[in-house]
Design a protein around this motif. Sequence first.
Motif, PDB file in Angstrom:
ATOM      1  N   ARG A  21       2.367   1.833  -3.813  1.00 46.91           N
ATOM      2  CA  ARG A  21       1.124   2.440  -4.204  1.00 46.91           C
ATOM      3  C   ARG A  21       0.619   3.692  -4.464  1.00 46.91           C
ATOM      4  NH1 ARG A  21      -3.009  -0.886  -2.671  1.00 46.91           N
ATOM      5  NH2 ARG A  21      -3.329   0.544  -1.516  1.00 46.91           N
ATOM      6  N   GLU A  22       0.747   4.162  -2.845  1.00 46.09           N
ATOM      7  CA  GLU A  22       0.513   5.007  -2.663  1.00 46.09           C
ATOM      8  C   GLU A  22       1.279   6.234  -3.216  1.00 46.09           C
ATOM      9  OE1 GLU A  22      -1.946   6.878  -1.729  1.00 46.09           O
ATOM     10  OE2 GLU A  22      -3.471   4.628  -1.373  1.00 46.09           O
ATOM     11  N   ALA A  25       0.744  -1.037  -0.115  1.00 45.22           N
ATOM     12  CA  ALA A  25      -0.136  -0.052   0.255  1.00 45.22           C
ATOM     13  C   ALA A  25       1.278   1.049   0.333  1.00 45.22           C
ATOM     14  CB  ALA A  25      -0.904  -0.110   0.854  1.00 45.22           C
ATOM     15  N   ASP A  26       2.257   1.581   0.853  1.00 45.90           N
ATOM     16  CA  ASP A  26       3.178   2.393   0.359  1.00 45.90           C
ATOM     17  C   ASP A  26       2.990   2.678  -0.574  1.00 45.90           C
ATOM     18  OD1 ASP A  26       2.876   2.587   3.959  1.00 45.90           O
ATOM     19  OD2 ASP A  26       4.728   1.442   3.770  1.00 45.90           O
ATOM     20  N   HIS A  63       1.527   9.229  -6.220  1.00 48.55           N
ATOM     21  CA  HIS A  63       2.059  10.335  -6.149  1.00 48.55           C
ATOM     22  C   HIS A  63       3.228  11.091  -7.494  1.00 48.55           C
ATOM     23  CE1 HIS A  63       0.674  11.553  -1.647  1.00 48.55           C
ATOM     24  NE2 HIS A  63       1.659  12.506  -1.791  1.00 48.55           N
TER      25      HIS A  63
END
Length: 126
Positions: free
Chosen positions: A93-94, A90-91, A98
């Motif tokens: 992907r985020e 998830a990190d 950005h």
Amino acid sequence: MTDRWEQGMATRRRVLGNAHVDAAEARRTAFDTPFQELITEAAWGHLWSRPDWPFRERSIVTIAILAALGQDEELAMHIRATANTGATEADIREALLHVAIYAGVPAANRAIRIAKETLDGMQEVS
């Protein structure tokens, strides 16, 4: 070796893993030894060893920067390092979302492909 090099090597091993570092050290030659010493002392001994951010946050920022710059090999290496830094899928992907907004969709698109391939490869190994 200097204290900064010793700290850098310890941090480098913690983030990238012994197998990766041992393989890199085995490939070192007289030509690239000064460069290897520079990155071990500066990147790993200074920047990655600073106390203000944990490895997870450094990992997320590094992945975003490498993706934005199109540094595919280093990006894959740092995605693999998330197994040691605590950064999650998830990190990643985020961070890449950005990148899409702040550095461009083509850079993020390529990085997402690399991330998917790298993460799939990590699943196969574990």
